[in-house]
Design an enzyme around this catalytic site. Sequence first.
Site, PDB file in Angstrom:
ATOM      1  N   ARG A   6      17.348  35.752  -1.869  1.00 47.81           N
ATOM      2  CA  ARG A   6      16.182  35.197  -2.545  1.00 47.81           C
ATOM      3  C   ARG A   6      16.411  34.984  -4.021  1.00 47.81           C
ATOM      4  NH1 ARG A   6      11.757  33.342  -2.088  1.00 47.81           N
ATOM      5  NH2 ARG A   6      10.699  34.885  -3.288  1.00 47.81           N
ATOM      6  N   ARG A  62      22.060  19.800  -3.551  1.00 49.39           N
ATOM      7  CA  ARG A  62      22.874  18.791  -2.866  1.00 49.39           C
ATOM      8  C   ARG A  62      23.997  18.241  -3.751  1.00 49.39           C
ATOM      9  NH1 ARG A  62      22.039  19.400   1.905  1.00 49.39           N
ATOM     10  NH2 ARG A  62      20.059  18.952   2.891  1.00 49.39           N
ATOM     11  N   CYS A  74      12.396  21.475   1.359  1.00 51.97           N
ATOM     12  CA  CYS A  74      11.465  21.795   0.277  1.00 51.97           C
ATOM     13  C   CYS A  74      10.052  21.890   0.845  1.00 51.97           C
ATOM     14  CB  CYS A  74      11.489  20.723  -0.801  1.00 51.97           C
ATOM     15  SG  CYS A  74      12.961  20.729  -1.823  1.00 51.97           S
ATOM     16  N   GLU A  77       4.409  26.058  -2.178  1.00 52.69           N
ATOM     17  CA  GLU A  77       4.015  27.469  -2.204  1.00 52.69           C
ATOM     18  C   GLU A  77       2.491  27.567  -2.065  1.00 52.69           C
ATOM     19  OE1 GLU A  77       5.137  31.359  -2.218  1.00 52.69           O
ATOM     20  OE2 GLU A  77       6.556  29.734  -2.515  1.00 52.69           O
ATOM     21  N   ARG A  89      11.070  28.633  -5.933  1.00 46.30           N
ATOM     22  CA  ARG A  89      11.595  29.778  -5.193  1.00 46.30           C
ATOM     23  C   ARG A  89      12.613  29.287  -4.169  1.00 46.30           C
ATOM     24  NH1 ARG A  89       6.080  30.913  -6.078  1.00 46.30           N
ATOM     25  NH2 ARG A  89       5.620  33.047  -6.718  1.00 46.30           N
ATOM     26  N   TYR A 107      16.342  36.338 -10.109  1.00 50.15           N
ATOM     27  CA  TYR A 107      15.048  35.939 -10.680  1.00 50.15           C
ATOM     28  C   TYR A 107      15.266  35.640 -12.160  1.00 50.15           C
ATOM     29  CZ  TYR A 107      13.030  37.194  -6.290  1.00 50.15           C
ATOM     30  OH  TYR A 107      12.745  37.217  -4.947  1.00 50.15           O
ATOM     31  N   ARG A 115       9.728  40.019  -9.340  1.00 50.48           N
ATOM     32  CA  ARG A 115      10.467  41.159  -8.779  1.00 50.48           C
ATOM     33  C   ARG A 115      11.196  41.912  -9.886  1.00 50.48           C
ATOM     34  NH1 ARG A 115      11.614  41.682  -3.296  1.00 50.48           N
ATOM     35  NH2 ARG A 115      12.137  43.761  -4.027  1.00 50.48           N
TER      36      ARG A 115
END
Length: 124
Positions: A6, A62, A74, A77, A89, A107, A115
């Site tokens: 992530r 890409r 894609c 959110e 994200r 992050y 986070r």
Amino acid sequence: MIRGMRGATTVSSNSEEAIFSASEELFAKLIEENQIQPDSVASVFISTTEDIDAAFPAKALRELPGWSYVPVMCMREMPVPNSLKLCVRVMMHVNTNVAQENIVHIYLRGAKVLRPDLNNSPAL
């Protein structure tokens, strides 16, 4: 074993240049820190907050060498009130033998607040 890797970042504005720049930085650090090879990636999910619509962040991924055939998607959110704005994200599903606790999640920028417990990577 497939592991989720992530990361997130924020963009300075809803412009193609800002989206590509921040996204490329995020993807490059996630790939570098976890030594990800494109042929080990099952898929990549990228989400953006509602205030980002000037470009697809996937285009930045890409353009990296070897990433042309990796399945990338894609999406939007959830618009949770008072949530972080201008945020990209990513979730990479990677075939790896690396233990879960050794995965480096990235992050950056304003997304560090998402986070703070994971902001101990040397890349940060």
